[in-house]
Design a protein around this motif. Structure first.
Motif, mmCIF file in Angstrom:
data_model
loop_
_atom_site.group_PDB
_atom_site.id
_atom_site.type_symbol
_atom_site.label_atom_id
_atom_site.label_comp_id
_atom_site.label_asym_id
_atom_site.label_seq_id
_atom_site.Cartn_x
_atom_site.Cartn_y
_atom_site.Cartn_z
ATOM 1 N N CYS A 38 -1.505 -2.752 7.371
ATOM 2 C CA CYS A 38 -0.957 -2.857 8.723
ATOM 3 C C CYS A 38 -1.388 -1.665 9.581
ATOM 4 O O CYS A 38 -1.495 -0.537 9.109
ATOM 5 C CB CYS A 38 0.572 -2.981 8.684
ATOM 6 N N GLU B 90 0.844 -1.205 0.000
ATOM 7 C CA GLU B 90 0.000 0.000 0.000
ATOM 8 C C GLU B 90 0.882 1.258 0.000
ATOM 9 O O GLU B 90 0.578 2.256 -0.656
ATOM 10 C CB GLU B 90 -0.911 0.022 1.236
ATOM 11 N N CYS C 196 0.543 1.421 7.049
ATOM 12 C CA CYS C 196 -0.224 1.549 5.802
ATOM 13 C C CYS C 196 -1.619 2.103 6.082
ATOM 14 O O CYS C 196 -2.171 2.848 5.266
ATOM 15 C CB CYS C 196 -0.290 0.219 5.075
HETATM 16 ZN ZN LIG Z 1 1.835 -2.012 5.690
#
Ligand SMILES: [Zn+2]
Ligand SMILES: NC(=O)c1ccc[n+]([C@@H]2O[C@H](COP(=O)([O-])OP(=O)(O)OC[C@H]3O[C@@H](n4cnc5c(N)ncnc54)[C@H](OP(=O)(O)O)[C@@H]3O)[C@@H](O)[C@H]2O)c1
Length: 336
Positions: free
Chosen positions: A270, A244, A280
């Motif tokens: 995450c 991402e 992310c």
């Molecule tokens: Zn991540």
């Protein structure tokens, strides 16, 4: 059991032929495209062709590159995918698909409708299947609506007569067009929008450089009108990169389409990470993206802290977990 993700792959002439009318094998695409197809072969669990192709071309259906074979072994797979021949009769015992490469891949001969064949292969652990033809098998699989992705290499040749590439698929959606040597690669997806783009994210995950410890993730950022704004996969530019993060690195944060865009990702973004300061989930919030569609929820690593999805939802982002994609998303993470 979820039926396998089906990638149909073919090389065609400009006038849509898969071969000419002569008995010799016609290799339509150039070395660069043959190498690209080799990389795709290395990314699947099984390769399928019809008996007509075995009779006409006598292919081996093996991954050629020693590096790609070694990568597969590192990921806990066989060096080359399972080989599947569709036939209602016995296959010539001298065919190379039966006699060569037995130390690196098994071969099975199956019969049945595309749905029956796919169910059977799913039962044997096939998550990604590559269908390599020929004319009859492509027509059958496209016609049955079971193809998720089509990769068509158009070679600069006019053949005039021979077996044609045909089928009656749903509307195809172009996701990529690029030159590969003298050929043009066209990649299409079928199906509803979320399934189509999540399938694309899962395919991108197959491009991640292998890692013994980190997740392999793919993602694609799509505007409301279906325009791809960015794509990413783990470790694309740097060994610490998350999918991402690299995709969002490529978007213009002032793009007015971002609030209406969706980010499709093969793994939950995450919400905690040790490798870099910004998660992310935070990158997605910073970009102002309003919707996240994911294939697989991250196994909890830090008990007691909110997950990426929980952080995003708390900030008002719509988070959708799309059923049926978990096996596909897990596939490049088999070693974990
Ligand atoms: Zn991540
Ligand atoms: N350019 C490319 O990318 C590419 C790739 C592959 C092939 N080709 C070309 O395509 C041509 C071959 O195409 P084709 O249409 O003749 O053959 P094909 O599609 O490879 O195979 C058709 C045969 O597969 C078997 N089959 C298909 N569906 C089946 C099912 N559901 N259950 C059981 N058996 C099934 C049948 O074999 P039985 O008769 O044994 O029952 C059928 O005759 C060749 O000229 C080859 O060079 C081109």
């Amino acid at each position: 059991m979820k039926r396998p993700h089906v990638l149909a792959s073919a090389a065609v002439s400009i006038d849509g032929f898969l071969d000419d009318a002569s008995p010799q094998r016609l290799v339509l695409s150039g070395p660069a495209d043959l190498d690209r197809v080799d990389a795709e072969r290395a990314s699947v669990d099984a390769i399928l062709v019809g008996a007509g192709t075995v009779r006409a071309d006598d292919p081996r259906l093996l991954v050629r590159s020693p590096d790609r074979r070694a990568d597969r072994v590192e990921r806990g797979l066989g060096p080359s995918p399972l080989r599947v021949v569709l036939s209602s009769q016995a296959v010539d015992p001298g065919a190379r698909v039966l006699t060569e490469g037995r130390d690196v891949a098994d071969t099975v001969v199956l019969a049945g409708t595309p749905h029956e064949v796919l169910d059977h292969l799913a039962g044997h652990g096939v998550v990604r299947l590559m269908v390599e033809g020929g004319a009859g098998v492509h027509r059958e699989f496209l016609g049955a609506g079971v193809v998720d992705e089509l990769q068509l290499a158009v070679a600069p040749r006019l053949v005039g007569d021979g077996p044609r590439f045909t089928g009656a698929p749903d509307e195809a959606h172009l996701v990529e067009a690029r030159t590969v040597g003298p050929d043009v690669l066209l990649r299409y997806r079928f199906g509803d929008a979320d399934a189509r783009w999540l399938g694309e994210a899962c395919s991108l995950a197959e491009r991640c450089p292998p890692s013994p410890s980190a997740f392999s993730v793919g993602c694609v950022v799509v505007a409301a009108d279906g325009t791809v704004l960015a794509t990413g996969h783990s470790r694309r530019d740097d060994v610490l990169d998350h999918a991402e993060e690299v995709a969002l690195r490529d978007v213009d944060r002032a793009d007015p389409r971002l609030p209406g865009a969706t980010i499709y990702t093969s793994l939950e973004p995450c919400g905690q990470r040790a490798s870099r300061p910004v998660t992310c989930a935070q990158h997605i919030l910073d970009a102002g993206i309003g919707r996240v569609v994911m294939a697989w929820r991250e196994p909890p690593l830090f008990v007691g802290t909110p997950s990426g999805a929980a952080r995003l939802e708390a900030a008002g982002v719509e988070v959708v977990e799309c059923p049926g994609f978990e096996d596909l998303a897990r596939r490049p993470n088999r070693h974990r």
